[in-house]
Motif scaffolding. Structure first.
Motif: not given
Length: 390
Positions: A192, A195, A197, A225-227
């Motif tokens: 996180i 930033d 992924i 939201e990032r996986t």
């Protein structure tokens, strides 16, 4: 004629797993513990549903994303099992096996020169798929003393201003390592803050041993939201030949993955999708039965290695053990070649999964206890000879 081939493709090395499999297939009386494929037949109620779909003429294309009923069942299952919430209409894609999902995810994310962090030892397709997508693999060599788990310090040391993706694989192939919620928390925090992924390959999620079970990094705050979760039906449901997987991803990413899938594949096999609906609905008992059998085999092998004095940390996932063979002063390739030659027993060199796998071998226990007993007998004879000649 000028060279018609892609330099990138030509530079890729063939899979180290398949090399020994091909040799064994032509060797009478050989035993192979090299292939990661369940020895169980696909449960009949799953097969029956596929057959029924054929009898009813359900042989046409599905939507590019796959049957909506299947996507709904998968999203409901992931929520129930792991607390991960995804929208079946916009955040779920049915793929041709988990391997296609990995390829799609990397191609949807990577611009030329972007860096993909890959902790190794790892599944053999991660580096080639990264290169084919135009990315740069950045390898973290995981350590046996850490039970091949990724530490926050190792991750931070690999991050640069070009880092875009972290590719996680737990439960891990080839080591059988798992990571708990507590161990994933600092990894998620870094992802996180930086930033990044995360592509989380969870194909062995249901083959996790112990009371805590599998934990998905996507369930942590700020990570859905990032996986991109990659999973499928091959390992948990003994459906390798059905070639069916899926990806769960944020809608923005899933749409681009679907676009690539649309042009390259169209849709996953329709018959397999109908069978998979039944697998998700009715297959929990089948998984539990197979997992119990794998666990018994796992404990058998660990006990035998301890008796033989062959170091091996306890793997808590997948169906592999990763014993250390460094005492013999041979490369893992040499060890496996000699074992196959002298005892007609095939296992996979750890180096096939990255340089940090050197000094280890991968042994699959997706085989019957009788086969494992005979294999251990052959390995023990081989090791005794090596120790005698030291």
């Amino acid at each position: 004629m000028r060279n018609p081939l892609s330099d990138v493709v030509v530079s890729l090395k063939p899979s180290g797993i398949r090399k020994f499999f091909d040799i064994v297939s032509e060797m009478p009386d050989a035993i192979s513990l090299g292939v990661g494929e369940p020895d169980f037949d696909t449960p009949w109620h799953i097969c029956d549903e596929g057959i029924y779909s054929l009898e009813k003429g359900k042989t046409f294309y599905t939507s590019n994303s796959g049957l909506l009923e299947l996507r709904k069942e998968i999203c409901s299952w992931y929520d129930r099992k792991y607390g991960c919430k995804f929208d079946p209409k916009t955040e779920c894609l049915i793929t041709v096996g988990g391997s296609e999902g990995i390829d799609l995810a990397l191609r949807a994310l990577i611009n030329p020169g972007d860096e993909v962090i890959i902790p190794e030892p790892s599944y053999v397709s991660y580096v080639p798929c990264t290169l084919l997508a135009g990315g740069k693999p950045v390898i973290i060599e995981l350590k046996n003393e850490n039970k091949f788990k990724l530490t926050p310090e190792e991750l931070l040391g690999a991050i640069t201003d070009k880092t875009k993706v972290l590719l996680l694989s737990y439960p891990n192939n080839p080591t059988g390592a798992v990571m708990t919620k507590e161990e994933l928390l600092p990894i998620a925090k870094i992802a996180i803050e930086k930033d990044i992924i995360v592509i989380s390959d969870e194909i062995y999620s249901e083959l996790t041993y112990g009371e805590s079970g599998h934990f998905s990094i996507a369930a942590l705050p700020g990570m859905a939201e990032r996986t991109i979760i990659i999973n499928g039906f091959s390992k948990a449901y003994a459906m390798t030949g059905w070639r069916l997987g899926y990806a769960l991803a944020p809608a923005l990413i899933a749409a681009q993955m679907t676009k690539i899938h649309q042009f390259a594949i169209m849709c996953a096999p329709t018959t397999s999708q109908y069978a998979a609906i039944n697998a998700v609905k009715e297959g929990d008992k089948d998984i539990a039965k197979m997992r119990e059998s794998y666990d018994a085999r796992r404990r058998f092998l660990l006990k035998q290695f301890e008796r033989m004095g062959l170091p091996c940390f306890e793997p808590n996932g997948a169906f592999y053990v990763f014993p250390c063979i460094k005492e013999f002063n041979m490369s893992s390739e040499e060890f496996c070649t000699e074992l196959l030659k002298k005892q007609k027993l095939a296992v996979v060199p750890g180096s096939a999964f990255g340089s940090s796998g050197e000094g280890f071998v991968r042994i699959s226990y997706a085989y019957s206890i009788d086969e494992l007993k005979e294999a251990i007998s052959r390995m023990e004879d081989f090791i005794a000879e090596l120790r005698k000649n030291k």
